[in-house]
Design an enzyme around this catalytic site. Sequence first.
Site, short mmCIF file in Angstrom:
data_model
loop_
_atom_site.label_atom_id
_atom_site.label_comp_id
_atom_site.label_asym_id
_atom_site.label_seq_id
_atom_site.Cartn_x
_atom_site.Cartn_y
_atom_site.Cartn_z
N GLU A 1 0.82 -1.21 0.00
CA GLU A 1 0.00 0.00 0.00
C GLU A 1 0.86 1.27 0.00
O GLU A 1 0.54 2.25 -0.66
CB GLU A 1 -0.96 0.02 1.19
CG GLU A 1 -2.14 -0.93 1.05
CD GLU A 1 -3.19 -0.46 0.03
OE1 GLU A 1 -3.12 0.70 -0.43
OE2 GLU A 1 -4.06 -1.28 -0.31
N GLU B 1 2.13 1.63 -3.53
CA GLU B 1 1.09 2.02 -4.47
C GLU B 1 0.66 3.48 -4.28
O GLU B 1 0.44 4.20 -5.24
CB GLU B 1 -0.16 1.13 -4.29
CG GLU B 1 -0.01 -0.23 -4.92
CD GLU B 1 -1.22 -1.14 -4.67
OE1 GLU B 1 -1.11 -2.34 -4.94
OE2 GLU B 1 -2.26 -0.65 -4.20
N GLU B 2 0.53 3.90 -3.03
CA GLU B 2 0.00 5.25 -2.80
C GLU B 2 1.05 6.34 -2.90
O GLU B 2 0.71 7.48 -3.18
CB GLU B 2 -0.70 5.31 -1.42
CG GLU B 2 -1.93 4.41 -1.34
CD GLU B 2 -2.89 4.79 -0.22
OE1 GLU B 2 -2.54 5.63 0.63
OE2 GLU B 2 -4.01 4.24 -0.20
#
Lengths: 277, 277
Positions: free
Chosen positions: B156, B159-160
Site C-alpha cells: 500500500e 502504491e499510494e
Amino acid sequence: MGENERVQQVELLSSVNDLYGGVRVNMEHHPMDSKDFATSLKASISQWKQQGKRGVWIKLPIEQVNLVEVAVKEGFRYHHAEPDYLMLVYWIPETTDTLPVNASRRVGIGAFVMNSQREVLVVMENGGRFKETGVWKFPTGVVNEGEDICTAAVREVKEETGIDAEFVEVLAFRESHKSFFSKSDLFFVCMLKPRSFDIQKQDQEVEAAQWMPFEEYAAQPFIREHELFNYVAKICLAKSDKGYAGFSPVSAATSSGKTSCLYCNNPDIHLLTSGHQ
Amino acid sequence: MGENERVQQVELLSSVNDLYGGVRVNMEHHPMDSKDFATSLKASISQWKQQGKRGVWIKLPIEQVNLVEVAVKEGFRYHHAEPDYLMLVYWIPETTDTLPVNASRRVGIGAFVMNSQREVLVVMENGGRFKETGVWKFPTGVVNEGEDICTAAVREVKEETGIDAEFVEVLAFRESHKSFFSKSDLFFVCMLKPRSFDIQKQDQEVEAAQWMPFEEYAAQPFIREHELFNYVAKICLAKSDKGYAGFSPVSAATSSGKTSCLYCNNPDIHLLTSGHQ
C-alpha cells in the site's frame, strides 16, 4: 420507437446513491416475479449507464432466490452472502473495478489461563482436527460476528470449562491462509486471569478439561514438535515470568462517533506520552 | 413402490465425507438442468438422512446459478459467496447446527513511515470518507485475500506514494463493528522503515502525498479531535522515541505442515526464554 422511449414505459428499480459514485438498489422482502424483475433491471441498467454510475449493488433476501439467476444473466456477480441474503454487484465502467473486497478473515482466539499454582487451563476436544489425538490444549474458539476479541475469549473459556475469567492481554496473533475454505485466519493468543477455579465442562465438543502444570502442558510431544505451539508456549511462559508485553484493549471514540477497541502495548498511553503534549 | 426403491432409480449427487460428520457435494463446472438437479438432490438428501449425516455443503460455480433456487427450495441456506461461486449448506439433524461461521472480518492496515528528519509519510484521499476533508493521513488499505498484513502494508505504501519501505512492527490494532455492510473490521497500525524517499504518487484514489513533520500531522484538528487518531499518533510518537514495544512477525511451521506468521513482542523468543529450557 427508440431505446429511451421503451425504457420509460417500465418501472425502474428504486435505488440510492452511495459515496463512491455507485448505487444501491432497494429490494423489498415481498415476492417479485422474475420476468418483471428482468425487465426493470434491464431498464435501470440502461439508465445507470447514461448517468455514468459505477458500482451497482443489489441485496437479495433469500426469499427472493428466484431473482438471482436474472441478475447474473444481466452481468451481476456475487459479492458476499450471509445465511439470509446474497449481495450481488455489477461494475458498469470499462475500467478495472475499485469495489471493496469481501470480508476475508475468520477470527479465532486461544485462551492462556493460569492459576497461582502455575497450572494452566486445558481441554481435550472430541471433534475436528484434534479429535483422538490425546492433546491437551488451550480453550479455543471462533469470534462471532460483531463480537470483540476480548469478549469472545472470556465466553469461550466459560463455555468450555465453566471458569470465569478476566481478559488481560493479547500476547500474540497468528496469520494463516487457506485454512477455512479459501479464507484466511487470524488467531489471537489471549491471556486471561481466572476468577473461579471449579471446572464444569459444558460444551459438548469438549471431552475433558483440567488444570495442568504448565511444564506438563509444554512437554507434550505435540506441543514440543510443532514450532508454532512451541513459540506460543514460550511466549506464555515469558508473560507469566513478567518479561513480556502484550497488547491490552482500550476503548476509543472513532471519527464516525462510534466506539471501537484499540489493542496496544500500554492503555495508559496518555501518561506514557504526556511529556510530549 | 417404496421410497427406497424410487430413490435407487435416480442418480445421486457425488459427495465426499468431511471431518465433522457431514458431506461435501462435488458439482462439475459443466451445465446441469435444474429439474435433473432437483431430482438428484431430493434423492441424495433422503440417503444422507438415512446415513445420519449432519452438514451438507454444495459449492455452486456462478455458471450454475440456475441451480441456486432449487437448492434453497430443498432447505439449503447461503453460507458464503465469492465473485465466482456461492456456497450453500443444509444442516440435517434436529439439533442446533455446529456449522463453522463465515469469514466475518475485513482486515485493513495503516502505515506509519517516518524518515530521519522526523517527517511522516502522509496522503490526501480523493474518494470515500475522507474526500474533501483536507486531512493528511497515513497511507491505508485493505489486506487482500491470502495476503500477509506485513506484505499489504509494504504494498500500500508503494502504491499510494511510490516509497519503498521495510516492515518493522504492528504497533496496535483496532477492532470495530458494522463498519462494512454488517461485517466487522480489524485495522492494524504498522510501522515501516522507508528505503527510498522520492514520492511518486500513483494510486488514482490519492490526491496528493508528502513528507510532513510529525508534529504538524498530529496537530491537525481532525487528528486531535478524534480520540482514536489521537491515541494512534501518541503510540507512533512513543515508538519513535523508543518507549514502545509492538509485535513483529516471525514465521513458524504449523501442525498441518504449512508456514504461518506469528506476530509477537519479540521474534527472538528463543533467546528470551532460553533460561527455561
